[in-house]
Design a protein around this motif. Sequence first.
Motif, mmCIF file in Angstrom:
data_model
loop_
_atom_site.group_PDB
_atom_site.id
_atom_site.type_symbol
_atom_site.label_atom_id
_atom_site.label_comp_id
_atom_site.label_asym_id
_atom_site.label_seq_id
_atom_site.Cartn_x
_atom_site.Cartn_y
_atom_site.Cartn_z
ATOM 1 N N ILE A 4 -65.732 149.434 1.247
ATOM 2 C CA ILE A 4 -64.891 148.512 1.270
ATOM 3 C C ILE A 4 -64.875 147.230 2.020
ATOM 4 C CG2 ILE A 4 -63.205 149.867 2.575
ATOM 5 C CD1 ILE A 4 -61.054 148.861 0.310
ATOM 6 N N ALA A 5 -64.774 146.046 1.485
ATOM 7 C CA ALA A 5 -64.793 144.870 2.548
ATOM 8 C C ALA A 5 -63.431 144.114 2.315
ATOM 9 C CB ALA A 5 -65.853 144.087 2.263
ATOM 10 N N PHE A 6 -62.875 143.591 3.468
ATOM 11 C CA PHE A 6 -61.711 142.810 3.416
ATOM 12 C C PHE A 6 -62.255 141.281 3.696
ATOM 13 C CE2 PHE A 6 -60.547 147.237 4.128
ATOM 14 C CZ PHE A 6 -59.556 147.406 3.023
ATOM 15 N N ILE A 7 -61.855 140.365 2.907
ATOM 16 C CA ILE A 7 -62.158 139.002 3.171
ATOM 17 C C ILE A 7 -60.909 138.301 3.387
ATOM 18 C CG2 ILE A 7 -62.623 136.799 2.063
ATOM 19 C CD1 ILE A 7 -64.805 138.227 0.313
ATOM 20 N N GLY A 8 -60.643 138.055 4.879
ATOM 21 C CA GLY A 8 -59.368 137.336 5.709
ATOM 22 C C GLY A 8 -58.562 138.762 6.221
ATOM 23 N N GLY A 9 -58.861 138.384 7.575
ATOM 24 C CA GLY A 9 -58.454 139.203 8.438
ATOM 25 C C GLY A 9 -57.007 138.915 9.093
ATOM 26 N N GLY A 10 -56.031 138.627 8.446
ATOM 27 C CA GLY A 10 -54.882 138.203 8.987
ATOM 28 C C GLY A 10 -53.994 139.458 8.902
ATOM 29 N N ALA A 27 -67.394 153.352 9.488
ATOM 30 C CA ALA A 27 -68.488 152.555 9.160
ATOM 31 C C ALA A 27 -68.717 152.173 7.852
ATOM 32 C CB ALA A 27 -69.646 153.677 9.730
ATOM 33 N N ASP A 28 -67.653 152.583 7.070
ATOM 34 C CA ASP A 28 -67.946 152.397 5.478
ATOM 35 C C ASP A 28 -67.013 150.917 5.340
ATOM 36 O OD1 ASP A 28 -69.636 154.106 4.379
ATOM 37 O OD2 ASP A 28 -68.160 155.729 4.530
ATOM 38 N N VAL A 29 -66.095 150.457 6.140
ATOM 39 C CA VAL A 29 -65.441 149.503 6.125
ATOM 40 C C VAL A 29 -65.912 148.127 6.817
ATOM 41 C CG1 VAL A 29 -63.178 148.748 6.522
ATOM 42 C CG2 VAL A 29 -63.473 151.080 6.194
ATOM 43 N N VAL A 30 -65.912 147.067 6.093
ATOM 44 C CA VAL A 30 -66.388 145.749 6.527
ATOM 45 C C VAL A 30 -65.191 144.688 6.389
ATOM 46 C CG1 VAL A 30 -67.975 143.657 5.763
ATOM 47 C CG2 VAL A 30 -68.584 146.016 5.482
ATOM 48 N N VAL A 31 -65.109 143.928 7.353
ATOM 49 C CA VAL A 31 -64.116 142.814 7.531
ATOM 50 C C VAL A 31 -64.838 141.443 7.970
ATOM 51 C CG1 VAL A 31 -61.989 144.173 8.542
ATOM 52 C CG2 VAL A 31 -63.587 143.114 9.942
ATOM 53 N N THR A 32 -63.975 140.199 7.323
ATOM 54 C CA THR A 32 -64.765 139.196 7.718
ATOM 55 C C THR A 32 -63.520 137.941 7.498
ATOM 56 O OG1 THR A 32 -66.357 137.409 7.026
ATOM 57 C CG2 THR A 32 -65.049 138.451 5.260
ATOM 58 N N ASP A 33 -63.726 136.828 8.217
ATOM 59 C CA ASP A 33 -62.663 135.910 8.394
ATOM 60 C C ASP A 33 -63.214 134.562 8.653
ATOM 61 O OD1 ASP A 33 -59.473 136.099 8.880
ATOM 62 O OD2 ASP A 33 -60.288 134.312 9.898
ATOM 63 N N VAL A 34 -62.500 133.531 8.426
ATOM 64 C CA VAL A 34 -63.223 132.090 8.660
ATOM 65 C C VAL A 34 -63.146 132.098 10.103
ATOM 66 C CG1 VAL A 34 -60.868 130.910 8.703
ATOM 67 C CG2 VAL A 34 -62.608 129.987 7.767
ATOM 68 N N ALA A 45 -61.327 146.870 17.263
ATOM 69 C CA ALA A 45 -60.221 147.630 17.251
ATOM 70 C C ALA A 45 -60.431 148.574 16.526
ATOM 71 C CB ALA A 45 -59.056 146.528 17.212
ATOM 72 N N LEU A 46 -60.915 148.574 15.327
ATOM 73 C CA LEU A 46 -60.920 149.560 14.001
ATOM 74 C C LEU A 46 -62.073 150.583 14.465
ATOM 75 C CD1 LEU A 46 -59.190 147.560 11.017
ATOM 76 C CD2 LEU A 46 -58.137 149.171 12.727
ATOM 77 N N GLY A 47 -63.284 149.997 14.450
ATOM 78 C CA GLY A 47 -64.443 150.835 14.875
ATOM 79 C C GLY A 47 -65.176 150.390 13.650
ATOM 80 N N CYS A 48 -64.904 149.226 12.827
ATOM 81 C CA CYS A 48 -65.585 148.943 11.671
ATOM 82 C C CYS A 48 -66.647 147.910 11.892
ATOM 83 C CB CYS A 48 -64.773 148.825 10.396
ATOM 84 S SG CYS A 48 -63.711 147.201 10.628
ATOM 85 N N THR A 49 -67.012 147.300 10.774
ATOM 86 C CA THR A 49 -68.039 146.180 11.022
ATOM 87 C C THR A 49 -67.574 144.820 10.610
ATOM 88 O OG1 THR A 49 -69.803 147.835 10.343
ATOM 89 C CG2 THR A 49 -70.440 145.454 10.345
ATOM 90 N N ALA A 50 -67.711 143.774 11.380
ATOM 91 C CA ALA A 50 -67.603 142.485 11.091
ATOM 92 C C ALA A 50 -68.825 141.668 10.672
ATOM 93 C CB ALA A 50 -67.068 141.765 12.285
ATOM 94 N N VAL A 51 -68.742 140.921 9.486
ATOM 95 C CA VAL A 51 -69.653 140.239 8.970
ATOM 96 C C VAL A 51 -69.448 138.620 8.902
ATOM 97 C CG1 VAL A 51 -70.787 142.045 7.603
ATOM 98 C CG2 VAL A 51 -69.045 140.409 6.535
ATOM 99 N N ALA A 52 -70.407 137.760 9.191
ATOM 100 C CA ALA A 52 -70.118 136.307 9.483
ATOM 101 C C ALA A 52 -69.565 135.747 8.278
ATOM 102 C CB ALA A 52 -71.414 135.797 10.138
ATOM 103 N N THR A 53 -70.090 136.004 7.116
ATOM 104 C CA THR A 53 -69.696 135.168 5.921
ATOM 105 C C THR A 53 -69.010 136.065 4.845
ATOM 106 O OG1 THR A 53 -71.550 135.511 4.595
ATOM 107 C CG2 THR A 53 -71.507 133.721 6.450
ATOM 108 N N ASN A 54 -68.131 135.462 3.948
ATOM 109 C CA ASN A 54 -67.755 136.046 2.857
ATOM 110 C C ASN A 54 -68.709 136.705 1.875
ATOM 111 O OD1 ASN A 54 -65.137 135.406 3.880
ATOM 112 N ND2 ASN A 54 -64.835 133.502 2.805
ATOM 113 N N SER A 55 -69.695 135.846 1.772
ATOM 114 C CA SER A 55 -71.093 136.310 0.909
ATOM 115 C C SER A 55 -71.389 137.633 1.517
ATOM 116 C CB SER A 55 -71.909 135.408 0.827
ATOM 117 O OG SER A 55 -71.349 134.147 -0.095
ATOM 118 N N GLU A 56 -71.484 137.902 2.728
ATOM 119 C CA GLU A 56 -72.029 138.938 3.200
ATOM 120 C C GLU A 56 -71.230 140.308 3.032
ATOM 121 O OE1 GLU A 56 -73.950 138.702 7.565
ATOM 122 O OE2 GLU A 56 -73.243 136.847 7.229
#
Length: 278
Positions: A4-10, A27-34, A45-56
Amino acid sequence: MKKIAFIGGGTMGTALASAACRGNDPADVVVTDVVAEKAQKLAQALGCTAVATNSEAVEAAKFVVFCVKPQFLDGVLAEVKDTFAACAARGEKKVIVSIVAGIEVAHYQEMLQLDGKNVSVIRTLPNTACKIGKGFILIEEGKGLSYTEEDEAELMQLLREAGGFETLPATMFVAGSVLTSTSPAFIAMFANSLADAGVYNGLLRPQARRLALQGILCATQLFLSEDKHLEAFKDDVCSPAGPAMIGVKSLEDSGFRSSVINAVVDAYRRFAEMKNVK
Ligand SMILES: NC(=O)c1ccc[n+]([C@@H]2O[C@H](COP(=O)([O-])OP(=O)(O)OC[C@H]3O[C@@H](n4cnc5c(N)ncnc54)[C@H](OP(=O)(O)O)[C@@H]3O)[C@@H](O)[C@H]2O)c1
């Protein structure tokens, strides 16, 4: 592939990503934000993965949760449209999860031109208490239309640590959404008014805050425990010529009920307008 990925980390991205990380391997969770640092801080804080772009984020996971404000949604959809198409061309199944107030499933289908592609869309509306596992997520009924029974079951499994779920027919979804998502704001105002009154009557602010919230919590738990009309609980507290009944009259004199009803009716109207927000 991640789950699961979350676009917007507000506010809501944080609340739901926190729930996802409690209920699954982070490790199965992804977050990204502008703002990349915001996503990195959240991931740390959550131990998950941040990616740099919404497409990623779209590439990375099967479920993609859109957690941006309505006015930014179309920009994000335009940005990730080709990625959804590329994933579909590779035969990868994707499930879009909307939490964006007022935005209908058809909007995602039109913006991403999803016709015939391997992409489901589930419209939901969570509330802020999902952050601590005491929230509520409404799901708009769409099984066999925009998503499958398995998609819904998998989403509920992924977000089970957010709190409760209820599926509502499309015709009732907005009315339900308004009650569960706006009520934290109204209840915060009500709780603070109780606390103010406690301070006026001589309590210290921290005591007044704690006791006001405790009163709301105790009452809510009692109300949920018995299937009787809410007014009957009021009658249980109001003895003849007693303080509670005097207070009830004061509230009625100030238009308490009509104020609350008007607030919810106005919020409902605004929800309906929001699909036109640009
Ligand atoms: N808050 C609630 O109680 C609640 C309840 C139910 C549903 N919702 C829905 O949830 C959605 C998010 O609300 P929220 O309260 O969480 O808003 P928020 O706190 O403003 O969070 C949105 C996040 O998305 C980021 N963002 C903005 N543009 C972006 C882009 N192009 N790509 C990636 N990230 C981007 C924002 O960054 P910046 O801050 O830098 O702009 C912010 O971090 C809304 O659509 C709302 O209708 C909210």
